[in-house]
Design a protein around this motif. Structure first.
Motif, PDB file in Angstrom:
ATOM      1  N   ALA A 259       0.821  -1.207   0.000  1.00 55.46           N
ATOM      2  CA  ALA A 259       0.000   0.000   0.000  1.00 55.46           C
ATOM      3  C   ALA A 259       0.861   1.265   0.000  1.00 55.46           C
ATOM      4  O   ALA A 259       0.503   2.268  -0.611  1.00 55.46           O
ATOM      5  CB  ALA A 259      -0.921   0.008   1.216  1.00 55.46           C
ATOM      6  N   THR A 260       2.000   1.204   0.675  1.00 54.42           N
ATOM      7  CA  THR A 260       2.803   2.424   0.756  1.00 54.42           C
ATOM      8  C   THR A 260       3.711   2.568  -0.460  1.00 54.42           C
ATOM      9  O   THR A 260       3.560   3.485  -1.253  1.00 54.42           O
ATOM     10  CB  THR A 260       3.642   2.429   2.041  1.00 54.42           C
TER      11      THR A 260
ATOM     12  N   GLY B 244       3.831   0.725  -3.048  1.00 57.94           N
ATOM     13  CA  GLY B 244       3.184   0.390  -4.314  1.00 57.94           C
ATOM     14  C   GLY B 244       3.789  -0.807  -5.009  1.00 57.94           C
ATOM     15  O   GLY B 244       3.621  -0.972  -6.214  1.00 57.94           O
TER      16      GLY B 244
ATOM     17  N   ASN C 103       2.797  10.247  -1.836  1.00 61.45           N
ATOM     18  CA  ASN C 103       1.876  10.646  -2.904  1.00 61.45           C
ATOM     19  C   ASN C 103       1.567   9.527  -3.894  1.00 61.45           C
ATOM     20  O   ASN C 103       1.082   9.771  -4.978  1.00 61.45           O
ATOM     21  CB  ASN C 103       2.455  11.848  -3.652  1.00 61.45           C
ATOM     22  N   ARG C 104       1.919   8.319  -3.531  1.00 64.35           N
ATOM     23  CA  ARG C 104       1.682   7.193  -4.414  1.00 64.35           C
ATOM     24  C   ARG C 104       0.317   6.599  -4.122  1.00 64.35           C
ATOM     25  O   ARG C 104      -0.137   6.610  -2.984  1.00 64.35           O
ATOM     26  CB  ARG C 104       2.724   6.115  -4.116  1.00 64.35           C
ATOM     27  N   SER C 105      -0.329   6.053  -5.122  1.00 66.09           N
ATOM     28  CA  SER C 105      -1.555   5.329  -4.812  1.00 66.09           C
ATOM     29  C   SER C 105      -1.624   4.082  -5.666  1.00 66.09           C
ATOM     30  O   SER C 105      -1.018   4.006  -6.732  1.00 66.09           O
ATOM     31  CB  SER C 105      -2.781   6.211  -5.065  1.00 66.09           C
TER      32      SER C 105
ATOM     33  N   SER D 216      -1.031  -0.030  -6.543  1.00 65.12           N
ATOM     34  CA  SER D 216       0.213  -0.776  -6.552  1.00 65.12           C
ATOM     35  C   SER D 216       0.411  -1.451  -7.904  1.00 65.12           C
ATOM     36  O   SER D 216      -0.541  -1.686  -8.632  1.00 65.12           O
ATOM     37  CB  SER D 216       0.214  -1.841  -5.455  1.00 65.12           C
TER      38      SER D 216
ATOM     39  N   GLU E 226      -4.664  -0.525   0.520  1.00 62.99           N
ATOM     40  CA  GLU E 226      -4.418   0.494  -0.514  1.00 62.99           C
ATOM     41  C   GLU E 226      -5.504   1.555  -0.503  1.00 62.99           C
ATOM     42  O   GLU E 226      -5.232   2.750  -0.590  1.00 62.99           O
ATOM     43  CB  GLU E 226      -4.365  -0.160  -1.896  1.00 62.99           C
ATOM     44  N   GLU E 227      -6.774   1.084  -0.367  1.00 64.34           N
ATOM     45  CA  GLU E 227      -7.881   2.030  -0.437  1.00 64.34           C
ATOM     46  C   GLU E 227      -7.891   3.003   0.744  1.00 64.34           C
ATOM     47  O   GLU E 227      -8.284   4.156   0.600  1.00 64.34           O
ATOM     48  CB  GLU E 227      -9.213   1.255  -0.499  1.00 64.34           C
TER      49      GLU E 227
ATOM     50  N   LYS F 189      -5.347   4.136   2.265  1.00 60.65           N
ATOM     51  CA  LYS F 189      -4.032   4.747   2.449  1.00 60.65           C
ATOM     52  C   LYS F 189      -4.148   6.229   2.851  1.00 60.65           C
ATOM     53  O   LYS F 189      -3.342   6.734   3.642  1.00 60.65           O
ATOM     54  CB  LYS F 189      -3.213   4.619   1.164  1.00 60.65           C
ATOM     55  N   ALA F 190      -5.192   6.900   2.301  1.00 63.03           N
ATOM     56  CA  ALA F 190      -5.389   8.314   2.638  1.00 63.03           C
ATOM     57  C   ALA F 190      -5.485   8.500   4.151  1.00 63.03           C
ATOM     58  O   ALA F 190      -5.043   9.503   4.713  1.00 63.03           O
ATOM     59  CB  ALA F 190      -6.646   8.838   1.951  1.00 63.03           C
TER      60      ALA F 190
END
Lengths: 424, 551, 233
Positions: free
Chosen positions: A179-180, A182, A277-279, A281, A410-411, A413-414
């Motif tokens: 998630a971080t 990617g 700032n990655r989203s 993976s 991942e979803e 992560k914000a």
């Protein structure tokens, strides 16, 4: 690397005699007499079979074995190449054994291997555990080929594991890294890895080696992280089941969580600019045919896990208060109150728990080591839930769940970024 | 007559110290401007060979022949092919060679004859011809099925159909080379007569072609059979009874353990080629690892004290890869014959210089190995000046082009029109005769030719290389091949760097502590050997020969 | 007589007024100094805050436990703390300095006594603060270790540890202030002994079953675990 005095004169002399090589195989040992012979034979046959023309060397840093492991490493030879290979190797099998002072931890072993790869100008550098029962010559090929032929820089392994084996990786390390950073790396803490010469030199030149107390897990996680954030080409190789020798020490859950999760969070902090700032993976390419094989079942004492979790949720409330948001803490306490049969630690709650721990780690709300220890009972609750949920499930079903869990990481992560950047 | 040799050196073990030079009469020098080298030409160039330092000349077949296999298809065993001159010319050549204390070894190609040989012409006339039994006949082509086919690129079977007598005849090589039947005592007797004939003429010894294949037996691979050994023992005995000092050299492309049998108890061959060593020298230099050489010499059995190995880098055939594993063969092909045109049968048809990319350092290193490893070295004509090849000439003709004497007309080889030459000269800008020739190299003290003269002279300054024992040293650095040769109190240490880069090496020389190494080319003293590992720094492809002396 | 009285009175008054008049300017000056001092302290505090924020002073302590420690002790973050200390130090310094310059007999002595006592007070407070922090830290460490080691009643253990450390720190702090040496020592001994006795009794009598259960769980079950459990990692 101006102050490379950690290499002994004798070791440098042995390296001089080896000269330039293409492949470095690292085999750190410590009292592995019972199993190291098999590993060594697998390496020799693997090199002779798959890389007969390449110049290769075995680097064996030994932590001061008292059972004659280094002697065995120096002398073990394959007796019947003809029956194993229908050929004999073209080249001399070169090996260098060095003993590093006791008390220097495994960091020095790794540093020795990487320094050797750097000094000998190796194109590929792999490492293997000395206590592998299930190793085959194909492992050498699987770890070296992507680097040697496909120009990858980092090869992480994929093991065929039982559904309840490697739960810390499955529930925390793998999804959090995915998630971080990617990148989908199934085994971020594996001993069996392959590095390109470029990456090995880069790692050898890092400052981290001055800390002598670095743990095995932490070190490997750190290497994986540097490969992920350093613009290196990363891939995975399927190795099959990983079985270790009987004498291998069992891991202490508290220590492992502290080392592995601690190192992961430390790395997250050091490389926040990379992942913030990655989203989403990217899938990581996987080499090798993933054959099915029956693996030794892993049984887990659920009652004890549950007990630890419930004690933790109740007794640690004061500590958890400073780490978790009130909502999350409340939900965890509700989970703790559930009956054994309907006990579930929901995915979303777990993801938020991990993310809040990460953010609190970053803000140092309490002593970081205490924070990691406070995670242990919660992790045990999660494991208990995971085991109860999948008690009768097949491997496929478990995989699907893990995939879903990873996507939730991942979803959400914000949520991590928000907690991480919030001013406290 | 008997034994025309006039040399004072009558040591019966002369072949142990000899440096051989392999040459084809056709390729060396043309004295009559017909485009083909001849005996008179060869005689004229004896001074050159004497100067070079070689002391035994091995002549490839010069007998009357349809020349479909470069003379290995003999049509008359007792004469000289008119292209090369007359028997008289040959006699003069032998005398001149002997006068220069050089010996001459010729080819005995008796496994098979040409199909043009009168014997075969007789034999094929009818099934009841008296000569019929001189060859091997069969109604079917499925006898001796286990015998392998050697020229895999051209032959499909070891049997060929004779349309005249309507039977199959046996041939291990080309189909125009029917095998003689050594089960027939008449054939053996005839072979003895041929040997006797040449010995009386002054030839010093024979290189016996295709030895393992003389006799066939059902159910075997028809190689190295006991019956074959019986025939050789018989011929050797006859030879020893009739002449004082003899020399038989076996061509047996086999593993050392199999070749060992051809030495018998010192009652078969005097010398045999060490075929498996040759590709491994090339392999070791390419791998930059001494393992191939040490492995093969470790697997080489001891031979009787009167016997000797013949070692070589290149010869008139392809660099044969029969005696290597598949893995090793693939490696050799990939490293030395990436161009498929360079491959022939199970081998590589190239000369020494092109094989090592015309790298002077590697040419020298290979020769250092050749001249210092156990055995008598055989130098192939032209390799002493680094001649090139032409792999597009078909078969093995690419390594059999005319000797390059100077940069002038036909490279000084012949006064004929260039179109008349038996094979075209090498003319490319790298290996062409304008660039690579004897005359230009004679003018330079640092040419390859000058260096070859020097190393041959150094080798001949001691008997330790031809007769001494060998002990390999095992320095940790696998790029270094180091060994000590010892013979009658003389000790020579040889250190070779098989690698293209500089390397330090530490030698355990404690057995020779107190001795002083003297570099054999320059005569300089090196530090005395002590207890500590002896350090030597080796440049790329460098070799050192040290005489160890107690001073 | 009257005249004498009036004369004396007027003399006294005039002396008083003269005194007042003599003191007043000094008083005014002192007040001005005090005001300037406090204003200066405030400005200094403001500047310091800005500078510390600009040089990211707090970031220096990011990886140490200072910030959470201060938070636990209900204290502001390091930059704020430093600024406040400077403010109070400067302000009080000016005040004491100014009042001593009034030249009032005795006041000077008292002020100097107070000033001399301040370091001891600060040290005592620091000792107490440190004790509280240590108690908090070790209490939490005990709690976590006990939970993760599956001990019974971890919070009790943690509280005992915390209590002991606080008592110890308080004793040291009082000792520092020089308040009843002997009393403090005796009080500490009594309370420490009481806790130990209590623990002994608790484990000996009330906790008999608990203790047995703990022992049972620690030893015989260990074998069973190894058989049916690998590791939940």
């Amino acid at each position: 690397m101006a102050e490379d005095t950690f290499l002994t004169d004798d070791f440098v002399r042995q390296l001089t005699a080896v000269g330039g090589v293409d492949i470095v195989v690292g085999l750190p040992t410590f009292n592995n007499r019972a199993t190291v012979g098999r590993v060594l034979n697998a390496i020799q046959v693997g090199l002779a079979k798959y890389f007969p023309r390449e110049r290769s060397v075995l680097i064996n840093p030994d932590g001061g074995s008292t059972d004659g492991t280094p002697e065995l490493v120096r002398t073990t030879t394959v007796e019947h190449y003809e029956t194993l290979l229908a050929a004999s190797p073209l080249r001399t099998f070169q090996r260098v054994s060095t003993v590093y002072p006791i008390g220097h931890g495994s960091g020095l072993a790794w540093r020795t291997i990487l320094a050797a790869a750097d000094l000998l100008g190796a194109k590929a550098c792999i490492s293997l555990s000395p206590d592998l029962e299930s190793i085959t010559p194909e492992w050498v090929d699987a770890l070296v080929r992507p680097i040697y032929k496909e120009k990858f820089d980092f090869v992480a392994p994929i093991y065929r594991r039982h559904k309840f084996d490697g739960l810390l990786i499955k529930n925390v390390l793998w999804p959090l890294i995915r998630a971080t950073y990617g990148s989908d790396i199934r085994e971020p803490t594996a001993t069996e890895v392959g590095l390109s010469g470029r990456l090995a030199s880069h790692l050898a030149a890092q400052d981290v080696w001055r800390q002598t107390d670095t743990s095995q897990e932490g070190l490997r996680l750190w290497m994986t992280t540097l490969a992920l954030v350093g613009n290196y080409r990363v891939c995975q190789a399927f190795l099959g089941p990983k079985t270790l020798g009987r004498n291998t020490a069992r891991h202490d859950i508290v220590a492992t969580v502290r080392q592995a999760v601690g190192e992961l969070l430390r790395c997250l902090e050091a490389h926040e600019a990379f992942w913030m700032n990655r989203s989403g993976s990217q899938p990581t390419p996987v080499f090798g045919f993933q054959y099915g094989v029956a693996v030794e079942p892993v049984r887990i004492n659920r009652a004890r896990l549950l007990q630890t979790f419930r004690t933790g949720a109740a007794e640690l409330a004061s500590v958890l208060q400073s780490i978790l948001t009130p909502t999350t803490l409340q939900q965890i306490q509700q989970v703790a109150a559930l009956d054994d049969r309907e006990f579930r630690f929901p995915d979303d709650l777990w993801v938020k728990t991990i993310y809040e721990f990460a953010a609190s780690y970053h803000h140092s709300v309490i002593n970081r080591d205490h924070l990691l220890q406070a995670l242990v009972p919660l992790y045990q609750g999660r494991v208990a839930s995971f085991v109860l949920q999948h008690y009768r499930a097949g491997a496929e079903e478990v995989e699907q769940h893990l995939e879903a869990l990873s996507r939730r990481f991942e979803e959400l992560k914000a949520y991590l970024v928000e907690g991480w950047t919030a001013k406290k | 007559m008997p034994d025309a040799r006039t040399q004072p050196d009558d040591d019966p073990l002369w072949y142990k110290d000899a440096v051989f030079y392999e040459v084809h009469v056709r390729a060396f020098y043309d004295s009559n401007a017909d485009g083909i080298g001849d005996f008179r030409g060869l005689t004229q160039k004896l001074d050159y060979l004497e100067e070079l330092g070689v002391d035994t000349i091995w002549l490839l077949p010069f007998y009357p022949s349809p020349l479909r296999d470069d003379g290995y298809d003999v049509a008359d065993y007792t004469d000289v092919h008119p292209n090369y001159g007359t028997l008289e010319d040959l006699k003069v050549f032998l005398e001149e060679a002997h006068r220069r204390r050089m010996r001459v070894v010729t080819e005995l190609v008796v496994n098979h004859t040409s199909d043009q040989h009168p014997w075969f012409q007789e034999a094929r006339k009818s099934r009841d011809n008296p000569k019929r039994n001189w060859y091997v006949w069969s109604d079917t082509d499925d006898r001796y099925r286990e015998a392998r086919i050697i020229f895999t690129d051209t032959e499909l079977s070891n049997w060929a159909w004779d349309p005249i007598s309507k039977q199959y005849y046996w041939h291990r090589f080309f189909s125009h080379q029917p095998d003689l039947n050594f089960d027939n005592p008449e054939v053996v007797e005839e072979v003895w007569k041929i040997m006797k004939y040449w010995r009386e003429l002054g030839v010093d010894g024979f290189r016996v072609d295709a030895v393992p294949y003389l006799v066939e037996r059902e159910g075997t691979n028809c190689e190295n059979l006991p019956e074959t050994h019986q025939i050789i023992k018989f011929l050797r005995r006859r030879l020893d009874e009739a002449f004082g000092s003899n020399f038989l050299l076996a061509e047996a492309n086999q593993w050392p353990a199999d070749v060992r049998a051809y030495f018998g108890d010192g009652d078969e061959f005097h010398m045999a080629f060490h075929f498996p060593l040759m590709p491994r020298m090339f392999m070791a230099v390419r791998l930059e690892d001494r393992k191939p050489i040490i492995d093969i010499l470790r697997r080489t059995p001891d031979i009787p004290p009167t016997c000797q190995w013949g070692i070589f880098l290149r010869n008139h055939d392809e660099l044969t890869l029969e005696m290597v594993s598949d893995e090793e063969r693939d490696y050799m092909y990939d490293e030395y014959a990436l161009d498929r045109a360079a491959r022939l049968n199970l081998g590589i048809r190239r000369r020494l210089a092109p094989l090592v990319d015309n790298d002077r350092r590697r040419i020298e290193l290979m020769n250092s190995l050749l001249l210092s490893l156990p055995g008598s070295p055989i130098i192939y004509y032209g390799d002493e000046i680094g001649m090139g090849d032409n792999i597009y000439l078909g078969d093995r003709n690419g390594v059999r082009t005319p000797m390059q004497w100077n940069g002038g007309w036909n490279a000084g080889f012949s006064q004929a029109d260039p179109e008349r030459l038996y094979l075209p000269l090498i003319a490319n800008p790298v290996y062409g005769y304008q660039r690579i020739n004897v005359e230009s190299q004679l003018r330079s003290a640092h040419s390859l030719l000058a260096w070859m003269k020097r190393i041959i002279r150094v080798r001949k300054s001691t008997r330790v290389f031809g007769r001494g024992s060998i002990e390999f040293l095992h320095p940790a650095n696998h790029r270094a091949l180091a060994y000590v040769r010892e013979y009658q109190g003389e000790t020579v240490l040889v250190v070779n760097n098989l690698s293209s880069s500089a390397h330090p090496v530490e030698l355990d020389l404690r057995r020779w502590r107190g001795m002083v190494p003297i570099e054999m080319f320059g005569g300089n003293l090196f530090p005395r050997i002590g207890e500590a590992p002896y350090p030597i720094t080796l440049g790329p492809y460098q070799y050192y020969w040290f005489r160890l002396r107690r001073l | 007589m009257w005249q004498y009285i009036v004369g004396t009175l007027s003399t006294t008054l005039s002396q008083f007024f003269r005194g007042i008049m003599g003191l007043l300017p000094r008083l005014v000056a002192v007040l001005i100094i005090i005001v300037i001092g406090w204003v200066g302290a405030f400005i200094l505090q403001w500047i310091l805050k800005k500078v510390l924020a600009w040089v990211r002073f707090n970031a220096l302590f990011r990886n140490t436990s200072l910030i959470p420690t201060l938070r636990k002790a209900a204290l502001p973050p390091p930059d704020e703390l430093l600024a406040r200390l400077v403010f109070w130090g400067v302000g009080l310094g000016f005040t004491f300095l100014a009042s001593s310059s009034l030249g009032i007999f005795g006041l000077q002595e008292e002020v100097s006594k107070i000033i001399l006592f301040i370091p001891q007070l600060v040290v005592a407070l620091l000792v107490l603060l440190l004790g509280l922090l240590l108690a908090n830290f070790f209490g939490r460490a005990t709690l976590l270790a006990a939970v993760n080691a599956n001990y019974a009643s971890p919070r009790f253990l943690s509280n005992v540890v915390q209590f002991l450390i606080v008592i110890f720190a308080a004793t040291m702090a009082l000792d520092q202030l020089g308040v009843g040496h002997r009393v403090v020592l005796i009080a500490f001994s009594i309370s420490f002994g009481a806790v130990m006795l209590g623990l002994a009794i608790a484990f000996g009598l009330g906790g008999r079953d608990v203790a047995r259960r703990i022992l049972e769980r620690q030893f015989p079950e260990k074998k069973k675990e190894e058989e049916d459990e690998i590791s939940p990692l």
